[in-house]
Motif scaffolding. Structure first.
Motif, short mmCIF file in Angstrom:
data_model
loop_
_atom_site.label_atom_id
_atom_site.label_comp_id
_atom_site.label_asym_id
_atom_site.label_seq_id
_atom_site.Cartn_x
_atom_site.Cartn_y
_atom_site.Cartn_z
N ALA A 83 0.86 -1.19 0.00
CA ALA A 83 0.00 0.00 0.00
C ALA A 83 0.90 1.24 0.00
O ALA A 83 2.11 1.13 -0.17
CB ALA A 83 -0.93 -0.02 1.21
N ALA A 84 0.29 2.37 0.24
CA ALA A 84 1.00 3.65 0.19
C ALA A 84 2.10 3.73 1.25
O ALA A 84 2.07 3.04 2.27
CB ALA A 84 0.01 4.78 0.39
N PHE A 85 3.08 4.62 0.97
CA PHE A 85 4.18 4.85 1.90
C PHE A 85 4.62 6.31 1.79
O PHE A 85 4.17 7.04 0.91
CB PHE A 85 5.35 3.90 1.62
N GLU A 86 5.50 6.71 2.71
CA GLU A 86 5.96 8.10 2.77
C GLU A 86 7.44 8.14 3.15
O GLU A 86 8.01 7.13 3.58
CB GLU A 86 5.15 8.88 3.80
N ASP A 87 8.05 9.33 3.03
CA ASP A 87 9.42 9.52 3.48
C ASP A 87 9.54 9.12 4.95
O ASP A 87 8.62 9.32 5.75
CB ASP A 87 9.83 11.00 3.38
N ASP A 88 10.69 8.57 5.31
CA ASP A 88 10.99 8.25 6.70
C ASP A 88 11.31 9.56 7.42
O ASP A 88 12.35 10.18 7.16
CB ASP A 88 12.19 7.29 6.75
N PRO A 89 10.43 10.01 8.34
CA PRO A 89 10.66 11.31 8.98
C PRO A 89 11.85 11.30 9.95
O PRO A 89 12.31 12.36 10.35
CB PRO A 89 9.35 11.57 9.73
N ASN A 90 12.36 10.13 10.30
CA ASN A 90 13.51 10.05 11.20
C ASN A 90 14.80 10.49 10.51
O ASN A 90 15.78 10.84 11.18
CB ASN A 90 13.68 8.63 11.73
N VAL A 91 14.83 10.47 9.18
CA VAL A 91 16.03 10.87 8.44
C VAL A 91 15.77 12.00 7.44
O VAL A 91 16.68 12.74 7.10
CB VAL A 91 16.68 9.68 7.70
N THR A 92 14.55 12.17 6.99
CA THR A 92 14.24 13.18 5.97
C THR A 92 14.40 14.59 6.56
O THR A 92 13.87 14.88 7.63
CB THR A 92 12.81 12.99 5.44
N ASN A 93 15.15 15.40 5.82
CA ASN A 93 15.40 16.80 6.21
C ASN A 93 16.09 16.93 7.56
O ASN A 93 15.91 17.93 8.25
CB ASN A 93 14.11 17.62 6.20
N LYS A 94 16.88 15.96 7.95
CA LYS A 94 17.61 16.04 9.21
C LYS A 94 18.99 16.65 8.95
O LYS A 94 19.15 17.84 9.04
CB LYS A 94 17.73 14.67 9.89
N LYS A 95 19.96 15.84 8.59
CA LYS A 95 21.31 16.35 8.35
C LYS A 95 21.42 16.98 6.96
O LYS A 95 22.15 17.95 6.77
CB LYS A 95 22.31 15.21 8.50
N PHE A 96 20.70 16.44 5.98
CA PHE A 96 20.72 16.95 4.62
C PHE A 96 19.29 17.20 4.16
O PHE A 96 18.36 16.53 4.61
CB PHE A 96 21.39 15.95 3.67
N ARG A 97 19.11 18.15 3.24
CA ARG A 97 17.78 18.45 2.69
C ARG A 97 17.24 17.23 1.96
O ARG A 97 17.95 16.53 1.25
CB ARG A 97 17.90 19.62 1.73
N GLY A 98 15.97 17.01 2.12
CA GLY A 98 15.31 15.93 1.40
C GLY A 98 15.52 14.58 2.04
O GLY A 98 15.70 14.46 3.25
#
Length: 143
Positions: A83-98
């Motif tokens: 089914a649907a999925f999304e960016d992992d918020p634990n790593v997205t936009n943390k140390k690097f953009r995106g």
């Protein structure tokens, strides 16, 4: 795509992300098995997972397999989201953009469609240092 063109991956637009997808663990599983949320984290026994995590980068899934607790050997499975999925918020936009690690999460199961027999490993010192950080309290951000 340039950094300034990064578009977050959401449940609504995840179909634009091409696999293959990989999941790292120490669990001994088989093709056809489903990885589901609702189990204890591979990193912190105090955390019950609300999502199943995966990546398009085998080395990232390999790191997850190396970091996972348990007696089994590290394994990297090729998985297919159901089914649907999304960016992992634990790593997205943390140390690097995106999402440069190309890591994602889904509340729905992932079906195992294969297993990698090898992947590019991280340095043992890096893995040891990262394990120390996780054991020191970083684990609760991984859910």
């Amino acid at each position: 795509m340039h950094d300034d063109e990064w578009v977050p991956v959401t449940n609504e637009n995840c179909n634009r992300v091409d696999g293959p997808f990989y999941h790292g663990t120490r669990a001994d599983l088989s093709v056809g098995d489903l990885l589901t949320a609702g189990f204890t984290s591979n990193y912190d026994d105090r955390v019950v997972m609300n999502h199943v995590y995966f990546a398009t980068v085998p080395k990232g899934a390999g790191l997850a397999a190396e970091m996972a607790r348990g007696a089994g050997r590290p394994r990297v499975y090729v998985v297919a989201p159901t089914a649907a999925f999304e960016d992992d918020p634990n790593v997205t936009n943390k140390k690097f953009r995106g999402n440069p690690t190309r890591s994602y999460r889904s509340a729905s199961p992932l079906r195992i469609v294969g297993e990698l027999t090898s992947w590019e490993p991280y340095d043992e010192e890096f893995i040891s240092a990262l394990k120390s950080r996780v054991e020191g309290g970083m684990g609760e951000i991984i859910n």
